[in-house]
Design a protein around this motif. Structure first.
Motif, PDB file in Angstrom:
ATOM      1  N   LEU A 391      51.657  29.972  19.931  1.00 48.86           N
ATOM      2  CA  LEU A 391      51.122  30.650  18.750  1.00 48.86           C
ATOM      3  C   LEU A 391      49.935  29.916  18.137  1.00 48.86           C
ATOM      4  O   LEU A 391      49.118  30.526  17.447  1.00 48.86           O
ATOM      5  N   VAL A 392      49.846  28.611  18.348  1.00 47.89           N
ATOM      6  CA  VAL A 392      48.739  27.790  17.860  1.00 47.89           C
ATOM      7  C   VAL A 392      48.563  27.975  16.351  1.00 47.89           C
ATOM      8  O   VAL A 392      47.513  28.395  15.873  1.00 47.89           O
ATOM      9  N   ASP A 393      49.599  27.658  15.611  1.00 46.13           N
ATOM     10  CA  ASP A 393      49.578  27.857  14.159  1.00 46.13           C
ATOM     11  C   ASP A 393      50.426  26.773  13.508  1.00 46.13           C
ATOM     12  O   ASP A 393      51.661  26.797  13.567  1.00 46.13           O
ATOM     13  N   HIS A 394      49.753  25.835  12.872  1.00 44.64           N
ATOM     14  CA  HIS A 394      50.461  24.694  12.290  1.00 44.64           C
ATOM     15  C   HIS A 394      50.876  24.929  10.847  1.00 44.64           C
ATOM     16  O   HIS A 394      51.396  24.024  10.189  1.00 44.64           O
ATOM     17  N   THR A 395      50.676  26.139  10.346  1.00 46.46           N
ATOM     18  CA  THR A 395      51.229  26.478   9.031  1.00 46.46           C
ATOM     19  C   THR A 395      52.577  27.172   9.158  1.00 46.46           C
ATOM     20  O   THR A 395      53.199  27.493   8.148  1.00 46.46           O
ATOM     21  N   LEU A 396      53.039  27.396  10.377  1.00 42.97           N
ATOM     22  CA  LEU A 396      54.392  27.896  10.570  1.00 42.97           C
ATOM     23  C   LEU A 396      55.393  26.778  10.284  1.00 42.97           C
ATOM     24  O   LEU A 396      55.050  25.593  10.337  1.00 42.97           O
ATOM     25  N   THR A 525      63.527  34.952  20.646  1.00 47.39           N
ATOM     26  CA  THR A 525      62.269  35.659  20.865  1.00 47.39           C
ATOM     27  C   THR A 525      61.985  36.641  19.734  1.00 47.39           C
ATOM     28  O   THR A 525      60.832  36.765  19.277  1.00 47.39           O
ATOM     29  N   GLN A 526      63.011  37.307  19.254  1.00 46.00           N
ATOM     30  CA  GLN A 526      62.807  38.231  18.135  1.00 46.00           C
ATOM     31  C   GLN A 526      62.363  37.479  16.878  1.00 46.00           C
ATOM     32  O   GLN A 526      61.443  37.911  16.179  1.00 46.00           O
ATOM     33  N   LEU A 527      63.027  36.365  16.571  1.00 47.99           N
ATOM     34  CA  LEU A 527      62.616  35.563  15.413  1.00 47.99           C
ATOM     35  C   LEU A 527      61.214  34.999  15.599  1.00 47.99           C
ATOM     36  O   LEU A 527      60.396  34.981  14.673  1.00 47.99           O
ATOM     37  N   HIS A 528      60.942  34.506  16.809  1.00 50.65           N
ATOM     38  CA  HIS A 528      59.637  33.940  17.155  1.00 50.65           C
ATOM     39  C   HIS A 528      58.518  34.936  16.852  1.00 50.65           C
ATOM     40  O   HIS A 528      57.505  34.605  16.206  1.00 50.65           O
ATOM     41  N   ASP A 529      58.686  36.170  17.283  1.00 52.55           N
ATOM     42  CA  ASP A 529      57.635  37.165  17.103  1.00 52.55           C
ATOM     43  C   ASP A 529      57.596  37.690  15.664  1.00 52.55           C
ATOM     44  O   ASP A 529      56.514  37.977  15.137  1.00 52.55           O
ATOM     45  N   TYR A 530      58.754  37.798  15.042  1.00 48.30           N
ATOM     46  CA  TYR A 530      58.808  38.326  13.674  1.00 48.30           C
ATOM     47  C   TYR A 530      58.092  37.399  12.699  1.00 48.30           C
ATOM     48  O   TYR A 530      57.286  37.852  11.879  1.00 48.30           O
ATOM     49  N   PHE A 531      58.366  36.113  12.793  1.00 49.61           N
ATOM     50  CA  PHE A 531      57.750  35.168  11.857  1.00 49.61           C
ATOM     51  C   PHE A 531      56.440  34.580  12.380  1.00 49.61           C
ATOM     52  O   PHE A 531      55.616  34.111  11.594  1.00 49.61           O
ATOM     53  N   GLY A 532      56.236  34.611  13.694  1.00 51.65           N
ATOM     54  CA  GLY A 532      55.071  33.944  14.261  1.00 51.65           C
ATOM     55  C   GLY A 532      53.905  34.835  14.604  1.00 51.65           C
ATOM     56  O   GLY A 532      52.789  34.353  14.792  1.00 51.65           O
ATOM     57  N   ARG A 533      54.133  36.142  14.684  1.00 52.56           N
ATOM     58  CA  ARG A 533      53.060  37.044  15.102  1.00 52.56           C
ATOM     59  C   ARG A 533      52.661  38.029  14.012  1.00 52.56           C
ATOM     60  O   ARG A 533      52.129  39.097  14.287  1.00 52.56           O
ATOM     61  N   GLY A 534      52.928  37.666  12.753  1.00 55.07           N
ATOM     62  CA  GLY A 534      52.376  38.417  11.644  1.00 55.07           C
ATOM     63  C   GLY A 534      53.209  39.542  11.102  1.00 55.07           C
ATOM     64  O   GLY A 534      52.772  40.237  10.177  1.00 55.07           O
ATOM     65  N   VAL A 535      54.425  39.773  11.642  1.00 58.15           N
ATOM     66  CA  VAL A 535      55.266  40.818  11.073  1.00 58.15           C
ATOM     67  C   VAL A 535      55.681  40.437   9.654  1.00 58.15           C
ATOM     68  O   VAL A 535      55.646  41.261   8.732  1.00 58.15           O
ATOM     69  N   ASN A 536      56.058  39.191   9.474  1.00 56.61           N
ATOM     70  CA  ASN A 536      56.404  38.676   8.153  1.00 56.61           C
ATOM     71  C   ASN A 536      55.711  37.338   7.967  1.00 56.61           C
ATOM     72  O   ASN A 536      56.022  36.359   8.655  1.00 56.61           O
ATOM     73  N   ASP A 537      54.767  37.274   7.034  1.00 56.15           N
ATOM     74  CA  ASP A 537      53.967  36.069   6.822  1.00 56.15           C
ATOM     75  C   ASP A 537      54.545  35.147   5.762  1.00 56.15           C
ATOM     76  O   ASP A 537      53.825  34.354   5.158  1.00 56.15           O
ATOM     77  N   LEU A 542      54.615  30.511   1.834  1.00 56.91           N
ATOM     78  CA  LEU A 542      55.307  29.323   1.331  1.00 56.91           C
ATOM     79  C   LEU A 542      54.445  28.074   1.516  1.00 56.91           C
ATOM     80  O   LEU A 542      54.399  27.199   0.637  1.00 56.91           O
ATOM     81  N   HIS A 543      53.779  27.993   2.645  1.00 58.61           N
ATOM     82  CA  HIS A 543      52.883  26.859   2.915  1.00 58.61           C
ATOM     83  C   HIS A 543      51.767  26.801   1.879  1.00 58.61           C
ATOM     84  O   HIS A 543      51.437  25.728   1.347  1.00 58.61           O
ATOM     85  N   ALA A 544      51.199  27.963   1.551  1.00 57.67           N
ATOM     86  CA  ALA A 544      50.118  28.012   0.557  1.00 57.67           C
ATOM     87  C   ALA A 544      50.626  27.613  -0.828  1.00 57.67           C
ATOM     88  O   ALA A 544      49.951  26.887  -1.565  1.00 57.67           O
ATOM     89  N   MET A 545      51.811  28.084  -1.182  1.00 50.80           N
ATOM     90  CA  MET A 545      52.391  27.728  -2.476  1.00 50.80           C
ATOM     91  C   MET A 545      52.640  26.230  -2.580  1.00 50.80           C
ATOM     92  O   MET A 545      52.374  25.611  -3.615  1.00 50.80           O
TER      93      MET A 545
END
Length: 554
Positions: A391-396, A525-537, A542-545
């Protein structure tokens, strides 16, 4: 010693540096020593005081020189060899670990007037505070259809040279303009050994967006920030040395530090993961090598060039000449286990571990491994240090599902182990779906001592996990490159065949356990895609807060 010749491999890890003395003729390891970095990872406050924001991870370059002064001579003494019989030295480093230096190689943090400036220090590989800059690089590269972007799986990481360099420019422009070189620590330490700055081809390709003989062009960089237009030309561009070549010879100063003969060969620098492949005899197409420590790096070779989503890069000759070298990875593995053991283990568990003569992690493992698959009722995402691949996303961030009042520490610990195995399976499957099949899986690194962890990976991957014979495979790999640089072997593949080795143990998948893990992996895989591919940001929010609250406190 009967005319035997020796080489030194120095492995620079996240918390320490290890020196290894290796016999050239057969790769026998005859002496080793470790030096812990006095400053460790600087992630809370600077050495002289001053708080650091979240996601920062710095180091002090003098700690790296301490390894040369202490670990190298100690390893030679432990080996009982005559220093005159040492013909070369090679090094490997974590990457992307990068620092700003003056034209003579002096780090900016070693100048008194800059010692209180965070951006003057080494930015360790797990410095993730440049994610906003990485996001802009990726968006612009996609918009412009930059030809180099597919070579990195479509995304540039916040860990790499360009994102960290852009962060330096935008947050401390004075230091940016004062530095002459934005240099990988892998190359800086070789500079200290030789007095010559040679940029290694491995980090240039994987971490510096150097493809087909060039960096991203000035127009692209100027579109990010007008003052960034000449970043590649003025701060990065330098002579590039190929892997296994000599970068130079050991200087008089470095000879005095190490106790080694002045004038011996010093190999071009390399990355800890990539240098390990010949030590593990894992350089043929289809052989994926996982170097498992605080993080895990996955490297493999192929005869063909392919685009693998979320890979860290593919570089022609990035591991050995004549093949395309691929890299992927997980930002947190051993770090996650250590974090949990340190922060969430009750005193009673600690006391029982001590009575049993075990470390806390060994005790947790002993309790966890007797459970059937799925008995803890938990599922975790392995993103406590963000996601490097795919996913290449270190804010996850990390996640644990299924907690109840009956959940015990060993349950969570096992779920975290399983999550890292699921993350590796996601990488393996992504490579296969992209036309780069993984036909053999080899593991190296400090985590091999946990047999339950290795068996879990075999069960989750549904394929054997072969291990390296060496407990310090990166240092052995660095020594193999030193032997080639000294002329003892014609190339890295030949040296690896003679000096590398495989371990006696392989872990074979258990069918019943593998079936159970298939069910859990489908949920992962479902959790991975749900939280990691933009379904739920929610993780991004939380990272921004958190960052906003941190700035408010400051």
């Amino acid at each position: 010693m009967g005319g035997e010749q020796y080489v030194i491999g120095v492995d620079y890890g996240t918390l320490s540096g290890r020196a290894l003395v290796v016999r050239v003729s057969d790769g026998r390891e005859v002496g080793t020593a470790v030096t812990e970095y006095p400053h460790g990872v600087v992630d809370r406050e600077l050495p002289g005081g001053g708080d650091l924001p979240p996601d920062w991870a710095l180091q002090v370059p003098a700690d790296y020189v301490a390894v040369l002064r202490q670990a190298v001579p100690e390893a030679v003494r432990a080996a009982g060899v005559d220093p005159a019989d040492v013909i070369g030295i090679g090094t490997d480093f974590t990457a992307c670990t990068v620092l700003p230096v003056f034209a003579d190689g002096t780090p900016l943090c070693e100048v008194l007037e800059y010692s209180d400036r965070p951006h003057a220090y080494v930015k360790l590989w797990k410095h993730h505070a440049a994610q906003p800059q990485a996001d802009r690089i990726n968006a612009l590269a996609a918009e412009r259809a930059e030809s180099w972007l597919p070579r990195y799986g479509g995304l540039i990481s916040s860990e790499w040279e360009f994102a960290k360099g852009l962060q330096l420019l935008e947050e401390d422009p004075e230091l940016y303009h004062r530095m002459d070189h934005w240099i990988e620590a892998a190359d800086w330490i070789v500079w200290q050994l030789t007095g010559v700055y040679v940029r290694n081809a491995c980090t240039a390709g994987y971490k510096g967006i150097y493809q087909d003989g060039r960096y991203p062009d000035a127009d692209f960089l100027a579109a990010l920030n007008p003052d960034f237009a000449d970043f590649a030309e003025r701060k990065l561009a330098h002579q590039i040395g190929q892997l296994g070549e000599p970068a130079g010879i050991l200087s008089a100063q470095a000879a005095a530090w190490t106790g080694l003969p002045e004038g011996i060969a010093v190999a071009v620098g390399n990355v800890d993961a990539h240098v390990t492949a010949p030590a593990a005899r894992a350089v043929e197409p289809g052989q994926m090598l996982a170097i498992m420590g605080t993080s895990t790096c996955h490297v493999m070779n192929a005869e063909t060039l392919a685009e693998v989503p979320g890979m860290c890069g593919v570089v022609d000759g990035g591991i050995v000449r004549g093949l395309y070298g691929y890299e992927a990875g997980q930002s947190g593995v051993g770090d996650i286990f250590g974090w949990f053991a340190e922060n969430f283990t009750p005193d009673g568990y600690r006391q029982e571990a001590e009575r049993s003569g075990l470390s806390v992690q060994e005790y947790l493992t002993a309790l966890a491994e007797i459970q059937p698959v799925g008995a803890h009722g938990l599922l975790a995402l392995d993103w406590e240090s963000g996601n490097r691949s795919v996913l290449v996303d270190h804010t996850l961030s990390g996640l644990i599902v299924g907690l109840t009042l009956a959940t015990r520490p060993e349950d969570v610990y096992r779920a975290l182990i399983e999550a890292t195995a699921f993350g590796t399976r996601k990488i393996v499957e992504t490579f296969g779906a992209s036309g780069v099949p993984v036909t053999e899986f080899v593991a190296a690194g400090g985590l091999l001592r946990n047999a339950f962890l290795m068996q879990t990976y075999a069960n989750v991957l549904r394929m054997p996990v072969h291990t390296t014979a060496s407990a310090q495979a990166p240092a052995l790999g660095a020594a193999i490159h030193a032997a080639v640089a000294a002329g003892a072997y014609p190339d890295v593949r030949a040296a690896g065949q003679a000096m590398g080795s495989r371990g006696a143990r392989s872990y074979l998948p258990d069918k019943a356990a593998a079936d159970g893990y298939d069910r859990l992996y489908a949920e992962y895989t479902q959790l991975h895609d749900y939280f990691g591919r933009g379904v739920n940001d929610v993780m991004h929010r939380l990272h921004a807060m958190r960052n906003e609250a941190s700035r408010d406190r400051a």
